[in-house]
Design a protein around this motif. Structure first.
Motif, mmCIF file in Angstrom:
data_model
loop_
_atom_site.group_PDB
_atom_site.id
_atom_site.type_symbol
_atom_site.label_atom_id
_atom_site.label_comp_id
_atom_site.label_asym_id
_atom_site.label_seq_id
_atom_site.Cartn_x
_atom_site.Cartn_y
_atom_site.Cartn_z
ATOM 1 N N ALA A 182 0.828 -1.210 0.000
ATOM 2 C CA ALA A 182 0.000 0.000 0.000
ATOM 3 C C ALA A 182 0.863 1.261 0.000
ATOM 4 O O ALA A 182 0.588 2.197 -0.754
ATOM 5 C CB ALA A 182 -0.929 -0.008 1.212
ATOM 6 N N VAL A 239 -1.618 4.140 -1.559
ATOM 7 C CA VAL A 239 -3.023 3.934 -1.211
ATOM 8 C C VAL A 239 -3.087 3.338 0.195
ATOM 9 O O VAL A 239 -2.060 3.006 0.783
ATOM 10 C CB VAL A 239 -3.735 2.999 -2.222
ATOM 11 C CG1 VAL A 239 -3.731 3.604 -3.609
ATOM 12 C CG2 VAL A 239 -3.111 1.615 -2.237
ATOM 13 N N SER A 240 -4.291 3.172 0.702
ATOM 14 C CA SER A 240 -4.438 2.572 2.026
ATOM 15 C C SER A 240 -4.258 1.061 1.944
ATOM 16 O O SER A 240 -4.444 0.436 0.895
ATOM 17 C CB SER A 240 -5.813 2.888 2.614
ATOM 18 O OG SER A 240 -6.823 2.168 1.927
ATOM 19 N N ALA A 297 -7.436 -0.543 0.827
ATOM 20 C CA ALA A 297 -7.717 -0.439 -0.607
ATOM 21 C C ALA A 297 -6.960 -1.496 -1.402
ATOM 22 O O ALA A 297 -7.526 -2.139 -2.287
ATOM 23 C CB ALA A 297 -7.361 0.956 -1.119
#
Length: 77
Positions: free
Chosen positions: A59, A64-65, A68
């Motif tokens: 991530a 991104v998280s 996600a």
């Protein structure tokens, strides 16, 4: 290795078409580039996980998280 031809277009023609004057060709190139990026992302996530990377490491690399990236790739791996 992934093919350098996507949707019948080479990397060079994809870049030219995406920035060109014909919207139909440009949008087709954008779609093909998205498809290529998705395939490459999946390939690299699989490689990273195979090498022991955590979901958080992946991530962070993608910006991104963790949730996600796990949601997008967790079922495939």
């Amino acid at each position: 290795m992934p093919s350098t031809i996507v949707d019948g277009m080479t990397e060079k023609t994809l870049a030219g078409a995406a920035a060109g004057d014909d919207p139909a060709e440009g949008l087709r190139a954008v779609r093909a580039l998205r498809d290529l990026a998705d395939r490459l992302e999946t390939l690299q996530v699989e490689r990273a996980r195979g090498l022991g990377w955590s979901w958080q490491d992946v991530a962070d690399a993608l910006g991104v998280s963790k949730q996600a990236v796990h949601k997008k790739h967790g079922r495939r791996i």
